[in-house]
Design an enzyme around this catalytic site. Structure first.
Site, mmCIF file in Angstrom:
data_model
loop_
_atom_site.group_PDB
_atom_site.id
_atom_site.type_symbol
_atom_site.label_atom_id
_atom_site.label_comp_id
_atom_site.label_asym_id
_atom_site.label_seq_id
_atom_site.Cartn_x
_atom_site.Cartn_y
_atom_site.Cartn_z
ATOM 1 N N LYS B 80 0.842 -1.203 0.000
ATOM 2 C CA LYS B 80 0.000 0.000 0.000
ATOM 3 C C LYS B 80 0.878 1.255 0.000
ATOM 4 C CE LYS B 80 -3.916 1.641 2.862
ATOM 5 N NZ LYS B 80 -4.726 1.310 4.070
ATOM 6 N N SER B 155 -9.527 0.777 3.085
ATOM 7 C CA SER B 155 -8.745 1.633 2.208
ATOM 8 C C SER B 155 -7.606 0.927 1.469
ATOM 9 C CB SER B 155 -8.141 2.780 3.020
ATOM 10 O OG SER B 155 -7.245 2.287 3.997
ATOM 11 N N SER B 179 -9.833 -1.377 7.220
ATOM 12 C CA SER B 179 -9.176 -1.214 5.913
ATOM 13 C C SER B 179 -8.369 -2.412 5.425
ATOM 14 C CB SER B 179 -8.272 0.019 5.932
ATOM 15 O OG SER B 179 -9.059 1.182 5.968
#
Lengths: 61, 460
Positions: B80, B155, B179
């Site tokens: 990420k 996310s 997330s």
């Protein structure tokens, strides 16, 4: 102190742009403030109690 | 290239360690798939192919020398875009930090480096890690490899898409209100949120320090245990014995059944039946007042985020998506007393949740997401109130767990009528990651949901 007055003061303090906030945002803050204010607070609690509690749990695990 | 992509993390690490596949071949395959399929699915932010291939060549030379090899020697991974590496851009999915170059490297990346893993680049995420669907107004949605019309979950959207589409075998993400578990559930993966504080968050873009957790997205519980062992420095793999007879599973009712879609309920019941057949005792339990817990979570998240974002909210309000700014701004309006109260109540409410929700059991089973995976249109178009409701439904069973700081994971358990994954969530006592992974591993050994590849992986 009313929530509106409080919001106005916060806005001034923070220097945030004087934008119109949606009603659901105001309602969320108002509802959360009410819920927490009514919650039973343990007499001896501190902001650090959770870290101490976790540390004790780690020693037991 | 396709054969390498079918391997999971443990299998690929073994294949590279034994020389069945070279690190260069695995890395080139991952780079090709990230650059092709990954960009098509909008999962990739940036790649560093020259550096990655040089590291892969060095890994192959080291193996040929007969030196002892660390557990992820030469294995290509991508993460990420909020894990810092000194000197490289880390934008956090935002317009505001598009050119931010940190001068530190995340501790978890240093630990993965020491384990021999290769870092190929960074993957897409929601703006400032602040959307459970993966919404990003500036750079677009990452696309769910099971169906591009549906959200991938956020996310950690790019991480979920990349692992599900077999671009990499594992990816680090972060979880402040679900997330890791949202993309895990929506892309058909294990998304493991460890106990708060267990995995270091130094060098990771903060959202809310009291809630942020770093963890892996993987296809299997075995892979999650391997990743967790490396980033924590404890052994979680030896706990996966395959035998879960004698364990007790709590199934909390009340709040966790309120929004439950009938089809999701049926899949969860099938999973419970499978676990019972494996020798687990099932016990129904209750839960404390989740309205208060969710309110306290909201106070911590928004106050801590607003503290970080205050200057940008003043100076660059138009550089936020409305949906993102609206989640941070309330933090400017809570009195400090509410924030301290939210922290003060945490230990007693977590103990109360454990007593009511798990009781004498070993672990609790909840829905990961109460409803089928929503479409992108359902979460971005139309009446703002309807959009807000659709987003709130996604986090119904996840966000409160972050306030409680408990370990939890999404585990895929079937599909809905549109062909999108359905998942359950296991929640344990603090530091009970080994128990969660043990149950997940035994469940995966008895089922095959995690073996199905999405159409977006383009394996056929």
């Amino acid at each position: 102190m009313s929530d509106d007055r409080q919001s106005h003061m916060m806005s001034d303090l923070n220097g945030t742009p004087d934008t119109e906030r949606p009603p659901e945002l105001k309602a969320l803050v108002r509802n959360n403030n009410r819920l927490i204010a009514g919650a039973p607070l343990p007499f001896d609690s501190t902001p650090y109690a959770f870290v101490q509690w976790l540390s004790a749990a780690d020693r037991r695990s | 290239m396709t054969r390498v992509a079918t391997l999971d993390l443990c299998a690929l690490a073994d294949a590279i360690a034994t020389g069945t596949i070279s690190s260069v071949a695995a890395t080139q395959a991952a780079l090709d798939r990230l650059d092709g399929i990954g960009r098509k699915l909008n999962a990739v932010v940036r790649l560093n192919p020259a550096h990655a291939l040089a590291a892969a060549e060095a890994a192959d030379r080291k193996r040929a020398s007969g030196a002892a090899l660390p557990p992820l020697h030469g294995v290509p991974l991508a993460h990420k875009d909020l894990f810092y590496r000194a000197g490289e851009v880390s934008a956090g999915g935002s317009k505001i930090r598009a050119d931010f170059v940190p001068d530190v490297t995340a501790t978890v990346l240093e630990r993965l480096d020491a384990s021999g893993a290769l870092d190929l680049g960074r993957l897409h995420l929601a703006e400032f890690a602040l959307s459970p669907t993966g919404y990003n107004a500036h750079y677009g949605h990452a696309l769910n490899p099971w169906s591009p019309a549906h959200v991938p979950g956020g996310s950690s959207s790019g991480s979920g898409v990349a692992v599900s589409a077999r671009l990499v075998t594992a990816s680090l993400g972060s979880d402040t209100g679900g997330s890791l578990r949202h993309p895990g559930a929506m892309c058909g993966l294990i998304g493991l949120k460890p106990t708060w504080g267990l995995v270091p968050t130094e060098g990771v873009m903060p959202l809310s320090a009291s809630l942020d957790c770093v963890g892996p997205l993987t296809r299997t519980a075995q892979d999650a245990a391997l990743m967790l062992s490396i980033i924590v420095g404890r052994d979680y793999r030896s706990a996966l014995t395959g035998d879960i007879r004698g364990l007790t599973l709590a199934v909390p009712g009340g709040y966790y059944r309120e929004l439950l879609d009938p089809l999701v309920a049926a899949r969860l019941q099938q999973a419970i039946t499978t676990l019972r057949d494996l020798g687990v005792t099932i016990r129904e339990t209750a839960t404390p007042d989740m309205a208060l817990i969710n309110a306290l979570m909201q106070v911590l998240m928004s106050v801590e985020a607003a503290t970080i974002h205050r200057r940008w909210l003043i100076e660059r309000p138009s550089d936020y998506a409305d949906q993102v700014r609206a989640r941070i701004e309330p933090g400017l309006l809570y009195p400090a007393t509410r924030y301290v109260e939210a922290l003060s109540l945490r230990a007693s409410l977590t103990q109360a949740w454990l007593d009511a929700g798990i009781g004498a059991a070993d672990v609790a089973l909840l829905p990961a997401i109460s409803v089928p995976v929503p479409t992108i249109a359902e979460t971005t178009e139309g009446d703002p109130a309807d959009i807000a409701q659709a987003i709130a439904r996604v986090t119904h069973c996840t966000r409160g767990i972050n306030y409680l700081g408990l370990p939890s994971a999404s585990i895929p358990c079937g599909f809905d009528e549109a062909g999108l994954p359905v998942a359950f969530q296991l929640v344990g006592r603090p530091y009970a990651e080994a128990t969660i992974l043990r149950v997940a591993d035994a469940y995966q050994a008895a089922t095959s949901w995690h073996l199905r590849a999405p159409p977006g992986a383009e394996l056929n």
